[in-house]
Design a protein around this motif. Structure first.
Motif, PDB file in Angstrom:
ATOM      1  N   UNK A 158       5.804  -5.475  -5.705  1.00  0.00           N
ATOM      2  CA  UNK A 158       4.992  -6.667  -5.436  1.00  0.00           C
ATOM      3  C   UNK A 158       4.356  -6.576  -4.049  1.00  0.00           C
ATOM      4  N   UNK A 159       5.141  -6.160  -3.064  1.00  0.00           N
ATOM      5  CA  UNK A 159       4.605  -6.013  -1.717  1.00  0.00           C
ATOM      6  C   UNK A 159       3.495  -4.985  -1.657  1.00  0.00           C
ATOM      7  N   UNK A 160       3.683  -3.883  -2.367  1.00  0.00           N
ATOM      8  CA  UNK A 160       2.663  -2.830  -2.386  1.00  0.00           C
ATOM      9  C   UNK A 160       1.370  -3.338  -3.009  1.00  0.00           C
ATOM     10  N   UNK A 161       1.493  -4.081  -4.112  1.00  0.00           N
ATOM     11  CA  UNK A 161       0.296  -4.606  -4.781  1.00  0.00           C
ATOM     12  C   UNK A 161      -0.433  -5.595  -3.887  1.00  0.00           C
ATOM     13  N   UNK A 162       0.315  -6.489  -3.252  1.00  0.00           N
ATOM     14  CA  UNK A 162      -0.306  -7.475  -2.352  1.00  0.00           C
ATOM     15  C   UNK A 162      -1.030  -6.770  -1.214  1.00  0.00           C
ATOM     16  N   UNK A 163      -0.362  -5.795  -0.596  1.00  0.00           N
ATOM     17  CA  UNK A 163      -0.964  -5.080   0.533  1.00  0.00           C
ATOM     18  C   UNK A 163      -2.224  -4.337   0.116  1.00  0.00           C
ATOM     19  N   UNK A 164      -2.177  -3.683  -1.039  1.00  0.00           N
ATOM     20  CA  UNK A 164      -3.351  -2.928  -1.509  1.00  0.00           C
ATOM     21  C   UNK A 164      -4.509  -3.856  -1.845  1.00  0.00           C
ATOM     22  N   UNK A 165      -4.216  -4.994  -2.463  1.00  0.00           N
ATOM     23  CA  UNK A 165      -5.274  -5.942  -2.836  1.00  0.00           C
ATOM     24  C   UNK A 165      -5.930  -6.553  -1.600  1.00  0.00           C
ATOM     25  N   UNK A 166      -5.130  -6.913  -0.609  1.00  0.00           N
ATOM     26  CA  UNK A 166      -5.705  -7.511   0.596  1.00  0.00           C
ATOM     27  C   UNK A 166      -6.482  -6.467   1.389  1.00  0.00           C
ATOM     28  N   UNK A 167      -5.966  -5.239   1.459  1.00  0.00           N
ATOM     29  CA  UNK A 167      -6.710  -4.164   2.102  1.00  0.00           C
ATOM     30  C   UNK A 167      -8.057  -3.969   1.414  1.00  0.00           C
ATOM     31  N   UNK A 177     -11.793   1.135  -1.595  1.00  0.00           N
ATOM     32  CA  UNK A 177     -10.728   0.779  -0.656  1.00  0.00           C
ATOM     33  C   UNK A 177      -9.393   0.590  -1.372  1.00  0.00           C
ATOM     34  N   UNK A 178      -9.424   0.047  -2.581  1.00  0.00           N
ATOM     35  CA  UNK A 178      -8.176  -0.144  -3.322  1.00  0.00           C
ATOM     36  C   UNK A 178      -7.550   1.206  -3.673  1.00  0.00           C
ATOM     37  N   UNK A 179      -8.379   2.136  -4.131  1.00  0.00           N
ATOM     38  CA  UNK A 179      -7.867   3.479  -4.445  1.00  0.00           C
ATOM     39  C   UNK A 179      -7.297   4.128  -3.194  1.00  0.00           C
ATOM     40  N   UNK A 180      -8.002   3.979  -2.082  1.00  0.00           N
ATOM     41  CA  UNK A 180      -7.534   4.527  -0.805  1.00  0.00           C
ATOM     42  C   UNK A 180      -6.184   3.928  -0.425  1.00  0.00           C
TER      43      UNK A 180
END
Length: 221
Positions: A158-167, A177-180
Motif C-alpha cells: 500500500x505504501x509503495x502504491x501511494x508513493x508511486x501514485x503521488x510521485x 513518471x509512474x513507471x519510473x
C-alpha cells in the motif's frame, strides 16, 4: 513525561528541500521574464537546504558494485520515458517551462552559465533531493508513520502504491513518471540502497538533458 515530549520532526530535513524547490518552481511560472535568475536562486536555496539537512545524507551509502547496474537501469528508464512521450498521446498534468535558452538568452556568457547550472540541477541536485524524499522518506512514511523505524528499502504494498501514485501526479508526464517510480521502488527494495536510486535517477536525467539539448525537445525539461 510523555505529555511534555517535543514533537518528532525527523521528517523535516527530508521535506524542506523539496518543499522549497516546489515553491520556487511555482514562482518561476508566475514570472517567466525572470526565469533564469529565479532558477539560479532555486538551486542556491535548495543546495543550502540540503546542506542544512546533511544528517539525511547518511541514507546514501556509496557502493561501487551498484554503479554500473544503476547507470544501465537509468539509461533504460530514459529510453522508456522518451519513447512514451514521443509515441503515446495521452493527457498530461500541466506543462513544463519548455525554456529554450538559445531563444531566450541572447548573451552567450549568461546562456552558458544557465545551461551549466541547469544541468547541475537536473543531474545532481534534483536526483539527490528527490531520492532522499521519495525513496528514503516518503516510501517508508507511507508504509509506517514511524518511518525511521523501518530500514531503507522496507515498505508495504500500500505504501509503495501511494508513493508511486503521488510521485507520478507530481510530474506532467505522469505515465512515464509512474513507471519510473515503480522501477526505483523495486530497485530500493532489492538493493536497500538509496545510492543505487540516486545513480539511476542521475543517469536518466543526464541522458534526458543531453537529448533535450540535441533535439530541441524543450517541453521535456
Amino acid at each position: 513525561m510523555e505529555g511534555n515530549r517535543a514533537p518528532n520532526k525527523d521528517w523535516l530535513p527530508y521535506v524542506l528541500p523539496i518543499a522549497l524547490f516546489l515553491a520556487i518552481t511555482f514562482a518561476e511560472g508566475k514570472a517567466p521574464e525572470y526565469y533564469v535568475w529565479i532558477y539560479f536562486a532555486k538551486i542556491i536555496v535548495v543546495v543550502g537546504a540540503l546542506i542544512w539537512a546533511k544528517p539525511t545524507w547518511r541514507d546514501i551509502q556509496y557502493d561501487p558494485k551498484l554503479v554500473v547496474k544503476s547507470v544501465v537501469l537509468g539509461l533504460i528508464l530514459f529510453a522508456v520515458w522518451v519513447g512514451i512521450e514521443k509515441y503515446l498521446n495521452y493527457p498530461h498534468m500541466g506543462d513544463r517551462s519548455a525554456y529554450n535558452p538559445f531563444e531566450k538568452i541572447p548573451d552567450a556568457g549568461l546562456r552558458t552559465a544557465f545551461i551549466a547550472v541547469r544541468f547541475l540541477g537536473l543531474v545532481l541536485v534534483v536526483p539527490f533531493m528527490e531520492e532522499l524524499f521519495w525513496r528514503s522518506f516518503f516510501l517508508r512514511y507511507a508504509s509506517n508513520s514511524k518511518f525511521s523505524s523501518l530500514p531503507i528499502g522496507t515498505h508495504n504494498e500500500a505504501g509503495a502504491l501511494i508513493a508511486c501514485l503521488i510521485f507520478a501526479g507530481s510530474h506532467p508526464e505522469w505515465i512515464s513518471a509512474f513507471i519510473f517510480a515503480v522501477a526505483l521502488t523495486i530497485l530500493v527494495g532489492r538493493t536497500k540502497s538509496i545510492f543505487a536510486c540516486f545513480v539511476t535517477h542521475a543517469a536518466t536525467n543526464l541522458a534526458l538533458g543531453i537529448y533535450v539539448m540535441s533535439t530541441g525537445s524543450w517541453h521535456l525539461w
